[in-house]
Write a protein that holds these residues in place. Structure first.
Motif, PDB file in Angstrom:
ATOM      1  N   ASN A 117      36.466  -9.476 -60.587  1.00 24.00           N
ATOM      2  CA  ASN A 117      35.300  -8.614 -60.470  1.00 24.00           C
ATOM      3  C   ASN A 117      34.545  -8.919 -59.187  1.00 24.00           C
ATOM      4  N   ILE A 118      35.110  -8.495 -58.075  1.00 18.86           N
ATOM      5  CA  ILE A 118      34.599  -8.859 -56.764  1.00 18.86           C
ATOM      6  C   ILE A 118      33.163  -8.398 -56.529  1.00 18.86           C
ATOM      7  N   LYS A 119      32.796  -7.267 -57.123  1.00 15.73           N
ATOM      8  CA  LYS A 119      31.433  -6.784 -56.913  1.00 15.73           C
ATOM      9  C   LYS A 119      30.395  -7.754 -57.468  1.00 15.73           C
ATOM     10  N   LEU A 120      30.780  -8.529 -58.468  1.00 11.88           N
ATOM     11  CA  LEU A 120      29.904  -9.547 -59.042  1.00 11.88           C
ATOM     12  C   LEU A 120      30.567 -10.910 -58.876  1.00 11.88           C
ATOM     13  N   SER A 121      31.224 -11.094 -57.723  1.00 10.69           N
ATOM     14  CA  SER A 121      32.105 -12.249 -57.579  1.00 10.69           C
ATOM     15  C   SER A 121      31.353 -13.562 -57.485  1.00 10.69           C
ATOM     16  N   GLU A 154      39.299 -17.215 -45.070  1.00  9.94           N
ATOM     17  CA  GLU A 154      40.312 -16.316 -44.509  1.00  9.94           C
ATOM     18  C   GLU A 154      39.872 -15.776 -43.154  1.00  9.94           C
ATOM     19  N   ALA A 155      38.580 -15.434 -43.040  1.00 10.41           N
ATOM     20  CA  ALA A 155      38.065 -14.929 -41.765  1.00 10.41           C
ATOM     21  C   ALA A 155      38.119 -16.016 -40.691  1.00 10.41           C
ATOM     22  N   CYS A 156      37.788 -17.237 -41.064  1.00  7.55           N
ATOM     23  CA  CYS A 156      37.826 -18.350 -40.107  1.00  7.55           C
ATOM     24  C   CYS A 156      39.256 -18.657 -39.664  1.00  7.55           C
ATOM     25  N   LYS A 157      40.206 -18.550 -40.586  1.00  9.32           N
ATOM     26  CA  LYS A 157      41.604 -18.771 -40.222  1.00  9.32           C
ATOM     27  C   LYS A 157      42.062 -17.736 -39.184  1.00  9.32           C
ATOM     28  N   GLU A 161      46.301  -9.824 -49.702  1.00  8.46           N
ATOM     29  CA  GLU A 161      46.694  -9.878 -48.292  1.00  8.46           C
ATOM     30  C   GLU A 161      45.506  -9.628 -47.381  1.00  8.46           C
ATOM     31  N   ASN A 162      44.600  -8.751 -47.840  1.00  2.00           N
ATOM     32  CA  ASN A 162      43.436  -8.387 -47.026  1.00  2.00           C
ATOM     33  C   ASN A 162      42.178  -8.465 -47.902  1.00  2.00           C
ATOM     34  N   PRO A 163      41.593  -9.671 -48.045  1.00  2.00           N
ATOM     35  CA  PRO A 163      40.455  -9.866 -48.957  1.00  2.00           C
ATOM     36  C   PRO A 163      39.236  -9.011 -48.635  1.00  2.00           C
ATOM     37  N   SER A 164      39.113  -8.571 -47.374  1.00  2.00           N
ATOM     38  CA  SER A 164      37.947  -7.775 -46.998  1.00  2.00           C
ATOM     39  C   SER A 164      38.198  -6.275 -47.116  1.00  2.00           C
ATOM     40  N   MET A 165      39.258  -5.900 -47.784  1.00  2.00           N
ATOM     41  CA  MET A 165      39.607  -4.476 -47.938  1.00  2.00           C
ATOM     42  C   MET A 165      38.470  -3.719 -48.610  1.00  2.00           C
TER      43      MET A 165
END
Length: 201
Positions: A89-93, A104-107, A47-51
């Protein structure tokens, strides 16, 4: 060879989207609680990818807003590591995940621009989406540089070729008999060797 024992992570990952009834057959009560926490965290992150990591830790230590029992900070960090691994593994995404974050940010930017009646803001965000999703480009052709040729290992075992091929028990004797068959044949002629000239090249 001894069968590798599954880790807690492996077990929960296998049962992640199974029903509670089905998962409870394979998971302990403690693992079921972990599974519930991980699923809620995955949902929040989607829901919040930048969490932020700190937000996720707070969510876990506070008991998920009453959805599960609060956990210690150490447990929260362990859960967070497992959740990050579950979503790639977002840290090494990969670029795909960063592309997802940008889109998502642009939307969200388009929503704000529409509310502000800002046509240039809408266009700028739409342009970014187009750039990062590459919708203005033709689909990439196959990159043949990534293809690796098969590696063949030499073998004298003819049975590797499949059914119909059998090993000859006395191969050297067969060869000797075959050579002897033609050794004294007067009608055999040597092949004529033709030299290649420079003009033929």
């Amino acid at each position: 060879m001894a069968k590798k024992e599954l880790t807690t992570y492996d077990k929960i990952e296998m049962m992640l989207y199974k029903s509670r009834e089905e998962a409870s057959v394979y998971l302990t009560d403690r693992e079921m609680q972990q599974k519930d926490r991980w699923l809620l965290c995955v949902s929040k992150m989607m829901e919040n990818p930048s969490m932020l990591d700190s937000d996720l830790v707070t969510f876990l230590t506070n008991g998920g807003e009453g959805l599960f029992d609060p956990v210690s900070t150490a447990t929260a960090y362990r859960d967070m590591a497992a959740v990050r691994r579950l979503v790639g593994n977002i840290k090494l995404s990969s670029k795909e995940w960063y592309r997802h974050l940008i889109v998502e940010a642009c939307k969200k930017g388009i929503e704000i621009a529409i509310a502000a009646n800002d046509a240039s803001g809408i266009a700028a965000n739409a342009d970014k989406i187009g750039k990062y999703t590459r919708v203005d480009k033709d689909d990439d052709a196959l990159n043949y540089d990534n293809f690796e040729p098969p590696v063949f290992e030499p073998s004298d075992d003819v049975t590797l070729l499949g059914d119909g091929f059998k090993e000859i028990p006395n191969l050297e004797e067969e060869r000797a008999a075959f050579r002897a068959l033609f050794k004294n044949d007067k009608n055999i002629q040597d092949a004529l060797i033709i030299e290649e000239s420079q003009d033929d090249e």
